[in-house]
Write an enzyme that holds these catalytic residues in place. Structure first.
Site, PDB file in Angstrom:
ATOM      1  CG  HIS A 162       2.219 -14.441 -42.534  1.00 26.21           C
ATOM      2  ND1 HIS A 162       1.425 -15.304 -43.248  1.00 26.21           N
ATOM      3  CD2 HIS A 162       3.261 -14.127 -43.353  1.00 26.21           C
ATOM      4  CE1 HIS A 162       1.967 -15.522 -44.436  1.00 26.21           C
ATOM      5  NE2 HIS A 162       3.082 -14.818 -44.526  1.00 26.21           N
ATOM      6  CG  ASP A 370      -4.634 -15.437 -34.334  1.00 21.37           C
ATOM      7  OD1 ASP A 370      -3.616 -15.397 -35.026  1.00 21.37           O
ATOM      8  OD2 ASP A 370      -5.121 -16.498 -33.888  1.00 21.37           O
TER       9      ASP A 370
HETATM   10  P1  ADQ Z   1      -0.466 -19.333 -36.543  1.00 22.42           P
HETATM   11  O1  ADQ Z   1      -0.337 -18.487 -35.327  1.00 22.42           O
HETATM   12  O2  ADQ Z   1       0.338 -20.558 -36.558  1.00 22.42           O
HETATM   13  O3  ADQ Z   1      -0.166 -18.498 -37.881  1.00 22.42           O
HETATM   14  P2  ADQ Z   1      -3.180 -20.156 -37.602  1.00 22.42           P
HETATM   15  O4  ADQ Z   1      -3.568 -19.129 -38.604  1.00 22.42           O
HETATM   16  O5  ADQ Z   1      -4.314 -20.613 -36.776  1.00 22.42           O
HETATM   17  O6  ADQ Z   1      -2.063 -19.679 -36.591  1.00 22.42           O
HETATM   18  O7  ADQ Z   1      -2.569 -21.372 -38.380  1.00 22.42           O
HETATM   19  C1  ADQ Z   1      -2.320 -22.583 -37.733  1.00 22.42           C
HETATM   20  C2  ADQ Z   1      -2.238 -23.701 -38.774  1.00 22.42           C
HETATM   21  O8  ADQ Z   1      -1.672 -24.840 -38.121  1.00 22.42           O
HETATM   22  C3  ADQ Z   1      -3.601 -24.103 -39.292  1.00 22.42           C
HETATM   23  O9  ADQ Z   1      -3.526 -24.321 -40.677  1.00 22.42           O
HETATM   24  C4  ADQ Z   1      -3.896 -25.400 -38.532  1.00 22.42           C
HETATM   25  O10 ADQ Z   1      -4.651 -26.330 -39.286  1.00 22.42           O
HETATM   26  C5  ADQ Z   1      -2.526 -25.952 -38.257  1.00 22.42           C
HETATM   27  N1  ADQ Z   1      -2.532 -26.724 -36.986  1.00 22.42           N
HETATM   28  C6  ADQ Z   1      -2.944 -26.295 -35.785  1.00 22.42           C
HETATM   29  N2  ADQ Z   1      -2.854 -27.282 -34.870  1.00 22.42           N
HETATM   30  C7  ADQ Z   1      -2.353 -28.349 -35.506  1.00 22.42           C
HETATM   31  C8  ADQ Z   1      -2.029 -29.690 -35.102  1.00 22.42           C
HETATM   32  N3  ADQ Z   1      -2.178 -30.141 -33.840  1.00 22.42           N
HETATM   33  N4  ADQ Z   1      -1.538 -30.509 -36.041  1.00 22.42           N
HETATM   34  C9  ADQ Z   1      -1.365 -30.087 -37.313  1.00 22.42           C
HETATM   35  N5  ADQ Z   1      -1.657 -28.844 -37.744  1.00 22.42           N
HETATM   36  C10 ADQ Z   1      -2.145 -27.989 -36.853  1.00 22.42           C
HETATM   37  C11 ADQ Z   1       0.264 -17.164 -38.191  1.00 22.42           C
HETATM   38  C12 ADQ Z   1      -0.566 -16.032 -37.573  1.00 22.42           C
HETATM   39  C13 ADQ Z   1      -2.028 -16.207 -37.941  1.00 22.42           C
HETATM   40  C14 ADQ Z   1      -2.178 -16.267 -39.466  1.00 22.42           C
HETATM   41  C15 ADQ Z   1      -1.212 -17.272 -40.073  1.00 22.42           C
HETATM   42  C16 ADQ Z   1      -1.195 -17.194 -41.587  1.00 22.42           C
HETATM   43  O11 ADQ Z   1      -0.414 -16.012 -36.167  1.00 22.42           O
HETATM   44  O12 ADQ Z   1      -2.812 -15.143 -37.421  1.00 22.42           O
HETATM   45  O13 ADQ Z   1      -3.502 -16.653 -39.779  1.00 22.42           O
HETATM   46  O14 ADQ Z   1       0.109 -17.047 -39.615  1.00 22.42           O
HETATM   47  O15 ADQ Z   1      -0.914 -15.909 -42.024  1.00 22.42           O
END
Ligand code: ADQ
Length: 472
Positions: A162, A370
């Protein structure tokens, strides 16, 4: 012995949360993109999900929840510290993200990583039926594919990373680099978010192990290991539905009112992680206020920073730095009852996040690196009315697909400020046009398509539970 499955997912975390009801331990599904995408296949094939249930010490007995068999793997407090916080999040995570923080290397963390990977592999070997498909997820479990192949050569094994996969010269820092690479090469298919990452991987296989490859296919011990790009996505239809919900729309209005009905609401939503570029975004906002190009209360910023990995030192330092910057901005530019930055170090429901997305005129997604960044995709899906602007770092995987965003180089502060100003000042018609193109893309490229494409490539045919897009 647990009942066997023809489809098995192995991930660090189980897609469940523990809740106490009348003093009794119960489990409820924890909603996430991965489980949404895989639920149909898991439910249809009576599949098993192997992972850690949270907590330390003994694992709960296997159980079933909403048609998925849940197989918990235990982690001790010491393993959590060494395998999870140490090797996974203080060594591999920073190294794979361009070493934006210095990776820490410790022998005892590596040993714990090996041991825990072996435990996950053993669990998969125990529950997979003859010839089953096993899909291993992410950087915490990179040794599992080879360990599992050793025990069960009959299985079809997929792996998906990921996060980014670094270029050769960075990967070469890793003390047990060959072991990690051989671990991944145990899979039949290794999936990445980006084409570049897949290329890094095949080149590394030649560089480090002298393996031959053709296109994206590597020859390993008479087997073929395929590498490929499978950009992950969101449940677009679900997100669109949620944003259109009258309750969410009303909440968005209320949020704007609570912020003092400013002309421009600028939003950031991230895990509090140093890869996400939260500080540089705050700095860009501060400088624009100082230059007089943006003014409070006409423009306000909301930064949601979800608590994350709080016991890892890098994260503790980051929290102090971000909170200091917020304090500085509010000290210089806020007024009584009217802060310039609203900072929220909290977790929210999907509904509340959707309301924030609907309320925001400009969404800032500015990671230094990212894998994908789902927040960017969620924001686009929530903007059904066509308004809103996405400022997006070129270093997020999402930038490959969301070309109509206001793209910027997060290492260049002037570039970030310029993108933010262009986003704030763009004509509504232009914003609509940009949003529409990105929304169309996300409607076809959603998380179900992601899972289907990966599994097809792995050789798992479509089932009724994973329909092709034109079949609905
Ligand atoms: P993350 O680094 O966790 O994931 P991201 O892809 O932005 O990053 O996903 C975060 C998720 O958490 C989103 O669905 C968001 O809605 C949720 N979220 C964020 N803040 C929140 C809050 N305060 N309360 C509730 N939910 C919240 C890792 C990789 C990414 C990749 C994903 C999926 O780092 O690059 O996109 O995996 O493969």
């Amino acid at each position: 012995m647990a009942e066997r499955s023809s489809f098995v997912v192995v991930a660090n975390r189980l897609p469940v949360d523990e809740v106490m009801v009348d003093g009794e331990r119960q489990w409820r599904p924890s909603p996430g993109g991965l489980v949404t995408a895989l639920h149909p296949v898991l439910a249809q094939q009576r599949g098993t999900w192997i992972g850690w249930a949270g907590g330390d010490g003994e694992a709960p007995e296997p159980f079933e929840l909403e048609g998925i068999k849940i197989h918990p793997v235990p982690l001790s407090a010491e393993e959590l510290e060494r395998y999870y916080e140490g090797q996974s999040n203080a060594t591999i995570w920073p190294l794979y993200h361009d070493a934006v923080e210095t990776p820490v290397y410790k022998r005892r963390w590596r040993e714990a990583y090996r041991l825990v990977n072996q435990r996950f592999a053993q669990a998969a070997a125990d529950v997979a039926e003859q010839g089953a498909t096993v899909w291993v997820q992410d950087y915490q479990l990179q040794l599992v594919p080879a360990m599992l192949r050793e025990m069960r050569p009959d299985l079809r094994i997929g792996f998906f990373l990921h996060i980014p996969f670094p270029p050769i010269e960075l990967f070469m820092q890793m003390p047990f680099r060959a072991e990690i690479l051989r671990g991944l090469l145990g899979a039949d298919l290794v999936g990445f978010q980006q084409r570049l990452a897949a290329q890094n991987f095949v080149r590394l296989a030649r560089h480090l192990l002298g393996l031959r490859y053709e296109g994206q296919s590597i020859q390993v011990d008479g087997r073929k290991v395929k590498a490929g790009a499978f950009p992950i996505s969101i449940d677009t239809a679900d997100m669109e539905r949620m944003a259109a919900d009258p309750a969410v729309q009303a909440r968005a209005k209320q949020i704007r009112a609570e912020l003092g009905d400013p002309e421009t609401v600028i939003l950031g939503v991230d895990r509090l992680d140093y890869t996400k570029g939260i500080e540089l975004r705050l700095k860009a906002f501060r400088e624009l206020l100082a230059d007089g190009k943006l003014k409070v209360p006409e423009a306000v910023m909301v930064q949601v920073a979800t608590p994350s990995r709080e016991r890892v030192e890098h994260y503790q330092t980051l929290r102090v730095k971000v909170e200091r910057e917020v304090g500085r901005i509010n000290g210089e530019f806020g007024r009584v009852g009217m802060p310039a930055v609203h900072y929220l170090h909290q977790s929210y429901s999907k509904q509340e996040l959707a309301a924030l997305y609907v309320a925001a005129d400009v969404m800032m997604v500015t990671p230094l690196r990212d894998g994908m960044n789902l927040v960017a995709k969620e924001y686009v899906a929530c903007r059904a009315n066509g308004g809103g602007a996405l400022v997006l770092s070129e270093f997020a995987g999402a930038a490959t697909e969301l070309r109509q965003a206001f793209l910027c180089n997060p290492h260049d502060p002037d570039g970030v400020k310029d993108a933010l100003l262009r986003a704030v000042g763009a004509e509504p018609a232009e914003l609509k046009r940009r949003m529409r193109v990105m929304q169309r893309h996300l409607r076809t490229h959603d998380v179900a398509e992601w899972a289907r494409t990966f599994l097809n490539e792995l050789g798992v045919p479509d089932t009724d539970a994973t329909p092709a897009p034109d079949e609905g």
